[in-house]
Write a protein that holds these residues in place. Structure first.
Motif, PDB file in Angstrom:
ATOM      1  N   PRO A  21       0.812  -1.449   0.011  1.00 17.37           N
ATOM      2  CA  PRO A  21      -0.017  -0.054   0.060  1.00 17.37           C
ATOM      3  C   PRO A  21       0.819   1.429  -0.039  1.00 17.37           C
ATOM      4  O   PRO A  21       0.403   2.295  -0.260  1.00 17.37           O
ATOM      5  N   ARG A  22       2.066   1.233   0.388  1.00 17.29           N
ATOM      6  CA  ARG A  22       2.917   2.531   0.495  1.00 17.29           C
ATOM      7  C   ARG A  22       3.926   2.310  -0.656  1.00 17.29           C
ATOM      8  O   ARG A  22       3.941   3.029  -1.579  1.00 17.29           O
ATOM      9  N   ASP A  23       5.044   1.505  -0.502  1.00 16.58           N
ATOM     10  CA  ASP A  23       6.003   1.395  -1.259  1.00 16.58           C
ATOM     11  C   ASP A  23       5.821   0.933  -2.793  1.00 16.58           C
ATOM     12  O   ASP A  23       6.330   1.409  -3.888  1.00 16.58           O
ATOM     13  N   GLY A  24       4.533   0.042  -2.833  1.00 20.65           N
ATOM     14  CA  GLY A  24       4.174  -0.520  -4.103  1.00 20.65           C
ATOM     15  C   GLY A  24       3.520   0.481  -4.936  1.00 20.65           C
ATOM     16  O   GLY A  24       3.805   0.995  -6.129  1.00 20.65           O
ATOM     17  N   ALA A  35     -11.291   3.020  -1.456  1.00 21.49           N
ATOM     18  CA  ALA A  35     -11.911   1.791  -1.437  1.00 21.49           C
ATOM     19  C   ALA A  35     -11.297   0.694  -2.287  1.00 21.49           C
ATOM     20  O   ALA A  35     -11.504  -0.292  -1.785  1.00 21.49           O
ATOM     21  N   GLU A  36     -10.640   0.848  -3.264  1.00 24.82           N
ATOM     22  CA  GLU A  36      -9.953  -0.159  -4.019  1.00 24.82           C
ATOM     23  C   GLU A  36      -8.826  -0.614  -2.876  1.00 24.82           C
ATOM     24  O   GLU A  36      -8.449  -1.677  -3.029  1.00 24.82           O
ATOM     25  N   LYS A  37      -8.179   0.313  -2.328  1.00 26.58           N
ATOM     26  CA  LYS A  37      -7.025  -0.018  -1.470  1.00 26.58           C
ATOM     27  C   LYS A  37      -7.805  -1.098  -0.231  1.00 26.58           C
ATOM     28  O   LYS A  37      -6.886  -1.710   0.238  1.00 26.58           O
ATOM     29  N   LEU A  38      -8.708  -0.437   0.166  1.00 25.42           N
ATOM     30  CA  LEU A  38      -9.340  -1.246   1.311  1.00 25.42           C
ATOM     31  C   LEU A  38      -9.667  -2.640   0.769  1.00 25.42           C
ATOM     32  O   LEU A  38      -9.480  -3.790   1.566  1.00 25.42           O
ATOM     33  N   GLU A  39     -10.233  -2.779  -0.464  1.00 25.86           N
ATOM     34  CA  GLU A  39     -10.675  -4.160  -0.666  1.00 25.86           C
ATOM     35  C   GLU A  39      -9.197  -5.109  -0.813  1.00 25.86           C
ATOM     36  O   GLU A  39      -9.413  -6.210  -0.231  1.00 25.86           O
ATOM     37  N   LEU A  40      -8.173  -4.618  -1.348  1.00 28.02           N
ATOM     38  CA  LEU A  40      -6.816  -5.292  -1.422  1.00 28.02           C
ATOM     39  C   LEU A  40      -6.517  -5.537   0.207  1.00 28.02           C
ATOM     40  O   LEU A  40      -6.090  -6.547   0.351  1.00 28.02           O
ATOM     41  N   ILE A  41      -6.431  -4.599   0.934  1.00 27.48           N
ATOM     42  CA  ILE A  41      -5.957  -4.749   2.349  1.00 27.48           C
ATOM     43  C   ILE A  41      -6.770  -5.528   3.125  1.00 27.48           C
ATOM     44  O   ILE A  41      -6.163  -6.604   3.871  1.00 27.48           O
ATOM     45  N   HIS A  42      -8.189  -5.602   2.842  1.00 28.28           N
ATOM     46  CA  HIS A  42      -9.062  -6.433   3.607  1.00 28.28           C
ATOM     47  C   HIS A  42      -8.567  -8.007   3.274  1.00 28.28           C
ATOM     48  O   HIS A  42      -8.788  -8.813   4.065  1.00 28.28           O
ATOM     49  N   ALA A  75      -9.961   4.493   8.177  1.00 29.14           N
ATOM     50  CA  ALA A  75     -10.865   3.191   8.049  1.00 29.14           C
ATOM     51  C   ALA A  75     -10.306   1.985   8.609  1.00 29.14           C
ATOM     52  O   ALA A  75     -11.111   1.052   8.721  1.00 29.14           O
ATOM     53  N   LEU A  76      -8.840   1.863   8.662  1.00 28.89           N
ATOM     54  CA  LEU A  76      -8.284   0.593   9.179  1.00 28.89           C
ATOM     55  C   LEU A  76      -8.141   0.556  10.754  1.00 28.89           C
ATOM     56  O   LEU A  76      -7.614  -0.539  11.301  1.00 28.89           O
ATOM     57  N   ARG A  77      -7.895   1.732  11.349  1.00 24.34           N
ATOM     58  CA  ARG A  77      -7.529   1.720  12.736  1.00 24.34           C
ATOM     59  C   ARG A  77      -8.116   0.837  13.714  1.00 24.34           C
ATOM     60  O   ARG A  77      -7.709   0.408  14.605  1.00 24.34           O
ATOM     61  N   GLY A  78      -9.450   0.348  13.499  1.00 20.26           N
ATOM     62  CA  GLY A  78     -10.145  -0.335  14.298  1.00 20.26           C
ATOM     63  C   GLY A  78     -10.003  -1.974  14.058  1.00 20.26           C
ATOM     64  O   GLY A  78     -10.177  -2.727  14.872  1.00 20.26           O
ATOM     65  N   ALA A 284      -3.050 -11.490  -4.292  1.00 16.16           N
ATOM     66  CA  ALA A 284      -2.282 -10.786  -5.712  1.00 16.16           C
ATOM     67  C   ALA A 284      -3.177 -10.667  -7.072  1.00 16.16           C
ATOM     68  O   ALA A 284      -2.818  -9.835  -7.559  1.00 16.16           O
ATOM     69  N   GLN A 285      -4.030 -11.664  -6.848  1.00 14.88           N
ATOM     70  CA  GLN A 285      -5.001 -11.522  -8.072  1.00 14.88           C
ATOM     71  C   GLN A 285      -5.849 -10.381  -8.195  1.00 14.88           C
ATOM     72  O   GLN A 285      -6.078  -9.808  -9.320  1.00 14.88           O
ATOM     73  N   ILE A 286      -6.431 -10.086  -6.882  1.00 19.03           N
ATOM     74  CA  ILE A 286      -7.092  -8.592  -6.769  1.00 19.03           C
ATOM     75  C   ILE A 286      -6.199  -7.622  -7.041  1.00 19.03           C
ATOM     76  O   ILE A 286      -6.679  -6.559  -7.717  1.00 19.03           O
ATOM     77  N   ALA A 287      -4.888  -7.414  -6.501  1.00 21.99           N
ATOM     78  CA  ALA A 287      -3.916  -6.439  -6.981  1.00 21.99           C
ATOM     79  C   ALA A 287      -3.665  -6.545  -8.633  1.00 21.99           C
ATOM     80  O   ALA A 287      -3.779  -5.436  -9.082  1.00 21.99           O
ATOM     81  N   THR A 288      -3.788  -7.333  -8.947  1.00 20.89           N
ATOM     82  CA  THR A 288      -3.453  -7.479 -10.504  1.00 20.89           C
ATOM     83  C   THR A 288      -4.510  -6.912 -11.224  1.00 20.89           C
ATOM     84  O   THR A 288      -4.342  -5.963 -12.154  1.00 20.89           O
ATOM     85  N   ARG A 289      -5.883  -7.148 -10.845  1.00 19.66           N
ATOM     86  CA  ARG A 289      -7.016  -6.658 -11.469  1.00 19.66           C
ATOM     87  C   ARG A 289      -7.137  -4.999 -11.298  1.00 19.66           C
ATOM     88  O   ARG A 289      -7.438  -4.307 -12.213  1.00 19.66           O
ATOM     89  N   LEU A 290      -6.886  -4.466  -9.760  1.00 18.39           N
ATOM     90  CA  LEU A 290      -7.072  -3.281  -9.746  1.00 18.39           C
ATOM     91  C   LEU A 290      -5.928  -2.367 -10.294  1.00 18.39           C
ATOM     92  O   LEU A 290      -6.220  -1.574 -10.659  1.00 18.39           O
ATOM     93  N   MET A 291      -4.738  -2.967 -10.493  1.00 15.92           N
ATOM     94  CA  MET A 291      -3.612  -2.238 -11.369  1.00 15.92           C
ATOM     95  C   MET A 291      -3.794  -2.554 -12.720  1.00 15.92           C
ATOM     96  O   MET A 291      -3.350  -1.413 -13.624  1.00 15.92           O
ATOM     97  N   GLY A 292      -4.513  -3.284 -13.122  1.00 18.55           N
ATOM     98  CA  GLY A 292      -5.003  -3.380 -14.714  1.00 18.55           C
ATOM     99  C   GLY A 292      -3.647  -3.676 -15.535  1.00 18.55           C
ATOM    100  O   GLY A 292      -3.425  -3.376 -16.630  1.00 18.55           O
ATOM    101  N   ARG A 293      -2.809  -4.452 -14.862  1.00 19.89           N
ATOM    102  CA  ARG A 293      -1.411  -4.872 -15.592  1.00 19.89           C
ATOM    103  C   ARG A 293      -0.919  -6.140 -14.905  1.00 19.89           C
ATOM    104  O   ARG A 293      -1.218  -6.512 -13.853  1.00 19.89           O
ATOM    105  N   ASP A 294      -0.104  -6.840 -15.575  1.00 18.97           N
ATOM    106  CA  ASP A 294       0.406  -8.144 -15.109  1.00 18.97           C
ATOM    107  C   ASP A 294       1.674  -7.626 -14.089  1.00 18.97           C
ATOM    108  O   ASP A 294       2.267  -6.461 -14.070  1.00 18.97           O
TER     109      ASP A 294
END
Ligand code: ZN
Length: 319
Positions: A21-24, A35-42, A75-78, A284-294
């Motif tokens: 979520p940060r360096d990437g 919202a997209e970040k939260l989907e991946l983080i969850h 959104a995440l601190r709880g 990783a598959q969620i990340a691939t979909r969200l980034m729209g690249r391999d």
């Protein structure tokens, strides 16, 4: 405590911090919504990831991908049992991070003068001096101060970085009460011999420091460097899901080592991470979909080694 206190033996348990979520995301051209970040983080939390470098409290103008720092942390601190750290460049950033409800604040500096000047427009000395103000902001708050050293294994502008430069910075952090220090391989210049040299030096000059290794796979030997770290007894690593990220100085180059590849390696070595590989492959598959690249991570494509193929369905493998 003498340096011999540290045992160079493979750890039985390894602590993995997800830095996607940060360096990437900081080094990707696609900007994700909160919202997209939260989907991946969850998805990562569901897989057992319990430590994140979640964002950076820098100027939203400087890093638009991380402009939602406050909203994301709020959104995440709880989340129960999930540890959130964030990069901060100065005491102002530390104040914002504290307000947002972060668990740990990471102050960063580059071991290279040129890289530090390009990154934060300061000398290394000035950066180190500035950490004292940030440390004061955190006093009594219960929020941990951590350190990160960029270009710990080499600089794209200066080349080799003296091990003593890394040691001097580590000592400074140690004097500020920092225990967790991340050695960043910002542009993938680490090699196994450099890992040994730096870890042993750190243990000699700043024994209270517990090192974290942060490798990029820019030159394809990120996991070889992890193997070297494990042989030295280092039990803390940072990685990004899918191998998100890149190298700002080398378009098209790989980012961080992929978290799912790291978990696969550790699983196969019977080293406990508390993280479920199948869940990581899904993330990783969620990340691939969200980034729209391999993305560069490999285990998410091939599956674990015992995910067997139906032999009637594929042509014969040769070679
Ligand atoms: Zn990095």
């Amino acid at each position: 405590m003498p340096a011999t206190h540290h045992v160079e033996r493979q750890p039985s348990r390894v602590h993995v911090t997800e830095v996607g979520p940060r360096d990437g995301l900081q080094n990707e051209s696609v900007i994700l919504s909160t919202a997209e970040k939260l989907e991946l983080i969850h998805a990562l939390v569901a897989a057992g990831v319990n430590a994140f470098e979640i964002t950076s409290f820098v100027s939203p103008k400087a890093v638009p991908a991380l402009a939602d720092a406050v909203d994301l942390v709020t959104a995440l601190r709880g989340l129960d049992g999930v540890h959130l750290s964030a990069l901060v460049p100065n005491h102002r950033g530390a104040e914002r991070a504290l307000e947002a409800g972060i668990d740990a604040v990471v102050m960063f500096v580059s071991a290279s003068e040129t890289h530090n000047a390009k990154n934060v427009n300061r000398s290394v000395e000035d950066s180190l001096a500035g950490f004292e103000d940030a440390a004061r902001v955190l006093e009594g708050s219960g929020v941990e101060l951590r350190g990160a050293v960029a270009t710990s294994f080499g600089c794209p502008f200066e080349g080799d970085i003296e091990v003593a430069s890394v040691g001097r910075i580590a000592r400074h952090f140690s004097e500020l009460g920092v225990r967790h220090l991340s050695l960043g391989d910002t542009t993938g210049m680490a090699t196994p011999p450099l890992v040994s040299e730096r870890i042993r030096h750190l243990r000699e000059v700043a024994p209270p420091i517990v090192p974290t290794l942060h490798f990029h796979n820019t030159r394809g030997i990120g996991l070889a460097n992890v193997m070297q770290g494990l042989a030295l007894g280092v039990d803390r690593y940072e990685s990004s899901i899918g191998g998100l990220g890149g190298c700002p100085f080398a378009p098209g180059a790989s980012g961080n080592i992929a978290s799912e590849d790291l978990v696969y390696l550790l699983d196969e070595m019977s080293i406990d991470t508390g993280i479920d590989l199948a869940g990581m492959i899904g993330a990783a598959q969620i990340a691939t979909r969200l980034m729209g690249r391999d993305l560069p991570g490999q285990v998410s494509k091939a599956g674990p080694r015992l995910a067997l193929s139906d032999c009637s369905a594929v042509p014969t493998a040769r070679g």
